[in-house]
Design an enzyme around this catalytic site. Sequence first.
Site, PDB file in Angstrom:
ATOM      1  N   LYS A 230       0.258  -1.254  -0.263  1.00 52.18           N
ATOM      2  CA  LYS A 230       0.469   0.269   0.166  1.00 52.18           C
ATOM      3  C   LYS A 230       1.100   0.880   0.384  1.00 52.18           C
ATOM      4  CE  LYS A 230      -1.349   2.234   3.273  1.00 52.18           C
ATOM      5  NZ  LYS A 230      -1.685   2.428   4.765  1.00 52.18           N
TER       6      LYS A 230
ATOM      7  N   ASP B  11      -6.395   1.590   0.882  1.00 56.25           N
ATOM      8  CA  ASP B  11      -5.990   1.894   2.895  1.00 56.25           C
ATOM      9  C   ASP B  11      -7.237   1.272   3.114  1.00 56.25           C
ATOM     10  OD1 ASP B  11      -7.326   3.829   2.175  1.00 56.25           O
ATOM     11  OD2 ASP B  11      -5.722   4.779   3.322  1.00 56.25           O
TER      12      ASP B  11
END
Length: 220
Positions: free
Chosen positions: A124, A142
């Site tokens: 991420k 996220d």
Amino acid sequence: MPVILSGDRVRQVVATLEDTYPDAAPELDFSNPFELVIAVMLSAQCTDVRVNLVTHELFARYPDAQSLASANIEDVESIIRTCGLYRNKSRNAIAASQMIVDRFCGEVPASREELQQLPGIGRKSANVILSCAMSQDAIAVDTHVYRVSRRIGLSDASTVLGVEKDLMDATPRKKWSQLHHLLIFHGRRCCKAHKPQCQTCTVAHLCGYNASRNKSSSAR
Ligand code: SF4
């Protein structure tokens, strides 16, 4: 079970979110890829506002990987203490800086695989760095992107990687980075984890979660 939207509806969702959040952009302050690597690392379980307060001082003292690589860990800890998890974050920030200096000649690497070699940087975070600091097309999933995508019906995947893949499949490549910001803005301002503001939501008419909620309340 999330409802999956058709391609036309996905386009409507994206266009509506673009109208709703014309200023959607990164909320972490940074002026180069190195600063974003550190800011993203500090943002774990911390607000962007708090990180921005801390990095202002941190980058004034350690403006590049070379200087942070040779920093005293207690000095770094005292600057970033209010971000939480400061011992781990300080260790990772120094170790990542050392790796940038030793393995990548002082430059933040520009591939996901290499970014993920840096301590404290997962997929991420690597996607955030690629899309925000290196103008590459990537969608960082996220907690907001994951939740909002599944509620609206942009994905029915039950893993972060699955949601990332569904979003990439459902939208043109040139929209990926902006979609990441739009979904974060929407998740922070409207589609909140505990109390989604469906009554004022601009994509409520397209949202699978809202449709099922209305259906079950009218069946009562
Ligand atoms: S209608 Fe509700 S659940 Fe759907 S995106 Fe909007 S706030 Fe989120």
